[in-house]
Write a protein that holds these residues in place. Structure first.
Motif, PDB file in Angstrom:
ATOM      1  N   TYR A 129       0.812  -1.222   0.000  1.00 48.30           N
ATOM      2  CA  TYR A 129       0.000   0.000   0.000  1.00 48.30           C
ATOM      3  C   TYR A 129       0.848   1.276   0.000  1.00 48.30           C
ATOM      4  O   TYR A 129       0.618   2.206   0.771  1.00 48.30           O
ATOM      5  CB  TYR A 129      -1.009  -0.037   1.169  1.00 48.30           C
ATOM      6  N   TYR A 162      13.735  -2.534  -3.712  1.00 48.02           N
ATOM      7  CA  TYR A 162      12.393  -3.130  -3.763  1.00 48.02           C
ATOM      8  C   TYR A 162      12.479  -4.610  -3.376  1.00 48.02           C
ATOM      9  O   TYR A 162      13.103  -5.389  -4.085  1.00 48.02           O
ATOM     10  CB  TYR A 162      11.829  -2.919  -5.181  1.00 48.02           C
ATOM     11  N   ARG A 163      11.908  -4.963  -2.226  1.00 48.93           N
ATOM     12  CA  ARG A 163      11.973  -6.319  -1.651  1.00 48.93           C
ATOM     13  C   ARG A 163      13.425  -6.829  -1.629  1.00 48.93           C
ATOM     14  O   ARG A 163      13.699  -7.995  -1.902  1.00 48.93           O
ATOM     15  CB  ARG A 163      11.127  -7.311  -2.449  1.00 48.93           C
ATOM     16  N   TYR A 194      -2.070   4.810  -2.629  1.00 50.08           N
ATOM     17  CA  TYR A 194      -2.124   3.511  -3.304  1.00 50.08           C
ATOM     18  C   TYR A 194      -3.563   3.058  -3.579  1.00 50.08           C
ATOM     19  O   TYR A 194      -4.397   3.011  -2.671  1.00 50.08           O
ATOM     20  CB  TYR A 194      -1.423   2.453  -2.451  1.00 50.08           C
ATOM     21  N   SER A 235       2.906 -12.692  -2.282  1.00 49.93           N
ATOM     22  CA  SER A 235       3.304 -12.594  -3.694  1.00 49.93           C
ATOM     23  C   SER A 235       4.438 -13.564  -3.969  1.00 49.93           C
ATOM     24  O   SER A 235       5.447 -13.556  -3.262  1.00 49.93           O
ATOM     25  CB  SER A 235       3.792 -11.185  -4.018  1.00 49.93           C
ATOM     26  N   ASN A 239       6.965  -7.537  -8.839  1.00 53.55           N
ATOM     27  CA  ASN A 239       6.423  -6.807  -9.985  1.00 53.55           C
ATOM     28  C   ASN A 239       7.595  -6.352 -10.846  1.00 53.55           C
ATOM     29  O   ASN A 239       8.505  -5.686 -10.343  1.00 53.55           O
ATOM     30  CB  ASN A 239       5.613  -5.599  -9.503  1.00 53.55           C
ATOM     31  N   GLU A 276      -2.678 -13.275 -14.753  1.00 51.05           N
ATOM     32  CA  GLU A 276      -4.122 -13.429 -15.018  1.00 51.05           C
ATOM     33  C   GLU A 276      -4.387 -13.485 -16.527  1.00 51.05           C
ATOM     34  O   GLU A 276      -5.168 -14.322 -17.006  1.00 51.05           O
ATOM     35  CB  GLU A 276      -4.887 -12.255 -14.391  1.00 51.05           C
ATOM     36  N   GLN A 294      -6.149 -13.161  -6.404  1.00 49.15           N
ATOM     37  CA  GLN A 294      -4.895 -12.417  -6.617  1.00 49.15           C
ATOM     38  C   GLN A 294      -3.926 -13.413  -7.247  1.00 49.15           C
ATOM     39  O   GLN A 294      -3.389 -14.292  -6.568  1.00 49.15           O
ATOM     40  CB  GLN A 294      -4.444 -11.854  -5.260  1.00 49.15           C
ATOM     41  N   ALA A 295      -3.712 -13.250  -8.559  1.00 50.70           N
ATOM     42  CA  ALA A 295      -2.967 -14.260  -9.316  1.00 50.70           C
ATOM     43  C   ALA A 295      -1.475 -14.318  -8.986  1.00 50.70           C
ATOM     44  O   ALA A 295      -0.767 -15.216  -9.438  1.00 50.70           O
ATOM     45  CB  ALA A 295      -3.163 -14.014 -10.810  1.00 50.70           C
ATOM     46  N   GLU A 331       9.934 -13.671  -5.689  1.00 47.28           N
ATOM     47  CA  GLU A 331      10.106 -12.977  -4.414  1.00 47.28           C
ATOM     48  C   GLU A 331      10.356 -14.029  -3.327  1.00 47.28           C
ATOM     49  O   GLU A 331      11.110 -13.810  -2.389  1.00 47.28           O
ATOM     50  CB  GLU A 331       8.831 -12.179  -4.117  1.00 47.28           C
TER      51      GLU A 331
HETATM   52  N1  EPU Z   1      -4.014  -7.350 -10.749  1.00 45.15           N
HETATM   53  C1  EPU Z   1      -4.720  -8.092 -11.684  1.00 45.15           C
HETATM   54  N2  EPU Z   1      -4.941  -9.418 -11.441  1.00 45.15           N
HETATM   55  C2  EPU Z   1      -4.501 -10.024 -10.325  1.00 45.15           C
HETATM   56  C3  EPU Z   1      -3.769  -9.280  -9.370  1.00 45.15           C
HETATM   57  C4  EPU Z   1      -3.529  -7.940  -9.606  1.00 45.15           C
HETATM   58  O1  EPU Z   1      -5.140  -7.571 -12.702  1.00 45.15           O
HETATM   59  O2  EPU Z   1      -4.757 -11.226 -10.168  1.00 45.15           O
HETATM   60  C5  EPU Z   1      -3.793  -5.909 -10.976  1.00 45.15           C
HETATM   61  C6  EPU Z   1      -4.709  -5.071 -10.053  1.00 45.15           C
HETATM   62  O3  EPU Z   1      -5.937  -4.855 -10.623  1.00 45.15           O
HETATM   63  C7  EPU Z   1      -3.915  -3.791  -9.918  1.00 45.15           C
HETATM   64  C8  EPU Z   1      -2.479  -4.257  -9.975  1.00 45.15           C
HETATM   65  O4  EPU Z   1      -2.497  -5.541 -10.576  1.00 45.15           O
HETATM   66  O5  EPU Z   1      -4.144  -2.935 -11.004  1.00 45.15           O
HETATM   67  C9  EPU Z   1      -1.816  -4.303  -8.602  1.00 45.15           C
HETATM   68  O6  EPU Z   1      -2.503  -5.239  -7.795  1.00 45.15           O
HETATM   69  P1  EPU Z   1      -2.486  -5.167  -6.191  1.00 45.15           P
HETATM   70  O7  EPU Z   1      -2.861  -3.815  -5.702  1.00 45.15           O
HETATM   71  O8  EPU Z   1      -3.263  -6.328  -5.674  1.00 45.15           O
HETATM   72  O9  EPU Z   1      -0.971  -5.320  -5.788  1.00 45.15           O
HETATM   73  P2  EPU Z   1       0.231  -6.205  -6.365  1.00 45.15           P
HETATM   74  O10 EPU Z   1       1.141  -5.311  -7.120  1.00 45.15           O
HETATM   75  O11 EPU Z   1      -0.270  -7.414  -7.043  1.00 45.15           O
HETATM   76  C10 EPU Z   1       1.778  -5.659  -4.318  1.00 45.15           C
HETATM   77  C11 EPU Z   1       2.686  -6.404  -3.392  1.00 45.15           C
HETATM   78  C12 EPU Z   1       1.881  -7.076  -2.282  1.00 45.15           C
HETATM   79  C13 EPU Z   1       1.110  -5.990  -1.524  1.00 45.15           C
HETATM   80  C14 EPU Z   1       0.190  -5.278  -2.542  1.00 45.15           C
HETATM   81  C15 EPU Z   1      -0.601  -4.155  -1.911  1.00 45.15           C
HETATM   82  C16 EPU Z   1       4.601  -7.124  -4.747  1.00 45.15           C
HETATM   83  C17 EPU Z   1       5.272  -8.271  -5.409  1.00 45.15           C
HETATM   84  N3  EPU Z   1       3.448  -7.403  -4.129  1.00 45.15           N
HETATM   85  O12 EPU Z   1       0.963  -6.624  -4.984  1.00 45.15           O
HETATM   86  O13 EPU Z   1       2.819  -7.645  -1.363  1.00 45.15           O
HETATM   87  O14 EPU Z   1       0.328  -6.544  -0.487  1.00 45.15           O
HETATM   88  O15 EPU Z   1       1.004  -4.718  -3.596  1.00 45.15           O
HETATM   89  O16 EPU Z   1       0.234  -3.082  -1.666  1.00 45.15           O
HETATM   90  O17 EPU Z   1       5.127  -6.013  -4.763  1.00 45.15           O
HETATM   91  C18 EPU Z   1       4.004  -9.631  -0.840  1.00 45.15           C
HETATM   92  O18 EPU Z   1       5.027  -9.023  -1.124  1.00 45.15           O
HETATM   93  O19 EPU Z   1       4.016 -10.831  -0.456  1.00 45.15           O
HETATM   94  C19 EPU Z   1       2.713  -8.973  -1.003  1.00 45.15           C
HETATM   95  C20 EPU Z   1       1.556  -9.600  -0.804  1.00 45.15           C
END
Ligand code: EPU
Length: 335
Positions: A129, A162-163, A194, A235, A239, A276, A294-295, A331
């Motif tokens: 976030y 980053y991580r 965020y 995750s 990313n 996804e 959450q893919a 990760e």
């Molecule tokens: N999205 C999709 N499909 C999915 C998942 C995500 O289209 O299945 C799109 C969402 O719609 C959005 C974007 O991807 O536009 C980002 O998605 P989300 O906000 O869920 O965050 P994320 O980038 O997938 C990161 C961190 C998470 C953290 C979240 C919230 C990384 C690798 N992961 O996920 O961290 O909780 O942001 O801030 O940076 C972790 O590190 O273990 C972890 C869970």
């Protein structure tokens, strides 16, 4: 405490029933120092295992695992609005977040409910976030596992990314973190940019620290599986950050691709979205699956082996490489 031939089921959030030859736990820093001094020169295989929330064991571990159990959350000092709080490496991360938020001390609220122990926080530079732990870390205390010497790291010396940090890079496997110091504030600047955080928060009435924490918890529980119920390590991949020209090529073919500016000047893609698009969201091979909400999260529905989870993750990685030409970096650490 020393345990021999021990099951790691409760020490890894994938819930894998693998074994380690030896697990050594420390309640106190002095005991860790003593153990590593005694152990100096031995070539036994050592590895630090925190909450096991970012690790995938593909089989039994032949060597010694070190597990920190140093407790204690301490208010170290206060100057103006700045507050220094320290926590032992064995403290459950979310207990620290909860305790600071309850005292009206801000800085960690966006990192609510991330699984794991305090000791892993600087290693992985946890983030969520729009916040990253490195923004609040003041100092890290750690013991060198090769000779028992104690060292304190400044944030610069931790080389946060980053991580990422020096504890995953140059000094990987060399230090047991014993205590982490955070610079927090009684007048924090909230980070609400965020996603829909600000909007969700506005529905709660006031923008108090407690409400930011609640909003983050609601958002996480809606999307991310609870490791107590379904094994997972958050995750699975990072990313990816690509050049603006590569991002533009992808956007031309996929106009709806979510793109984010990265401080490095590159463009951050959402790995979850890429996965996804390859059709993996909600897919399952035996008990290994790709989470349906959450893919980016690989899940163990019960009896998947570490190898099966790894093989599924490789299939996912290969599809993304074939479809988008992007090589996802893990990760999660594979052992
Ligand atoms: N999205 C999709 N499909 C999915 C998942 C995500 O289209 O299945 C799109 C969402 O719609 C959005 C974007 O991807 O536009 C980002 O998605 P989300 O906000 O869920 O965050 P994320 O980038 O997938 C990161 C961190 C998470 C953290 C979240 C919230 C990384 C690798 N992961 O996920 O961290 O909780 O942001 O801030 O940076 C972790 O590190 O273990 C972890 C869970």
């Amino acid at each position: 405490m020393i345990y021999e031939n021990v099951s790691l089921k409760k020490y890894n959030t994938f819930g894998l029933n693998v074994k380690a030859d030896r697990l050594v736990t420390f309640r106190h820093e002095e005991n860790a120092i003593h153990f590593f001094e005694q152990n100096k020169g031995s070539n036994q295989k050592l590895k630090v295992l925190g909450g096991g929330s970012n690790i995938l064991f593909t089989g039994d571990y032949h060597g010694t695992l070190i597990h920190p159990e140093m407790e204690g959350i301490t208010l170290e000092g206060k100057t103006g609005n700045d507050v220094i709080v320290s926590a032992g490496a064995g403290v459950i991360w979310d207990k620290l977040v909860e305790s600071t938020v309850n005292k009206g001390i801000g800085g960690l609220e966006n990192l609510s409910l991330i699984p794991g122990l305090v000791g892993a926080v600087p290693v992985q530079n946890i983030g969520a976030y729009g916040a990253e732990a490195s923004k609040t870390i003041e100092k890290v205390r750690a013991v060198n596992v090769t000779d028992g010497t104690l060292r304190e790291f400044t944030p610069e010396e931790c080389r946060f990314g980053y991580r990422d940090s020096i504890f995953k890079g140059e000094l990987k496997g060399r230090y047991l973190i014993t205590r982490v110091y955070f610079r927090l504030s009684t007048k924090p600047k909230l980070s609400l940019e965020y996603g829909s955080l600000k909007y969700e928060l506005s529905k709660m009435g006031s923008t108090s620290l407690g409400n930011v924490r609640k909003t983050v918890i609601n958002s996480r529980t809606a999307k991310l599986p609870d490791p107590q119920l379904i094994g997972n390590a958050g995750s699975f991949f990072k990313n990816p950050v690509v050049s603006p020209s590569v991002a533009e090529e992808i956007r031309l073919k996929n106009p709806r691709v979510p793109l984010f500016n990265d401080p490095s000047g590159g463009i951050k893609l959402a790995a979850g979205w890429l996965i996804e698009q390859c059709g993996w969201k909600g897919k399952r091979i035996g008990d290994a699956g790709v989470h349906d909400k959450q893919a980016l999260v690989i899940v163990n529905y019960g009896n998947a082996t570490g190898l099966e989870l790894f093989e599924l993750s490789e299939k996912v990685r290969i599809s993304v490489a074939e479809k988008f030409g992007i090589n996802l970096e893990r990760e999660v650490e594979i052992i």
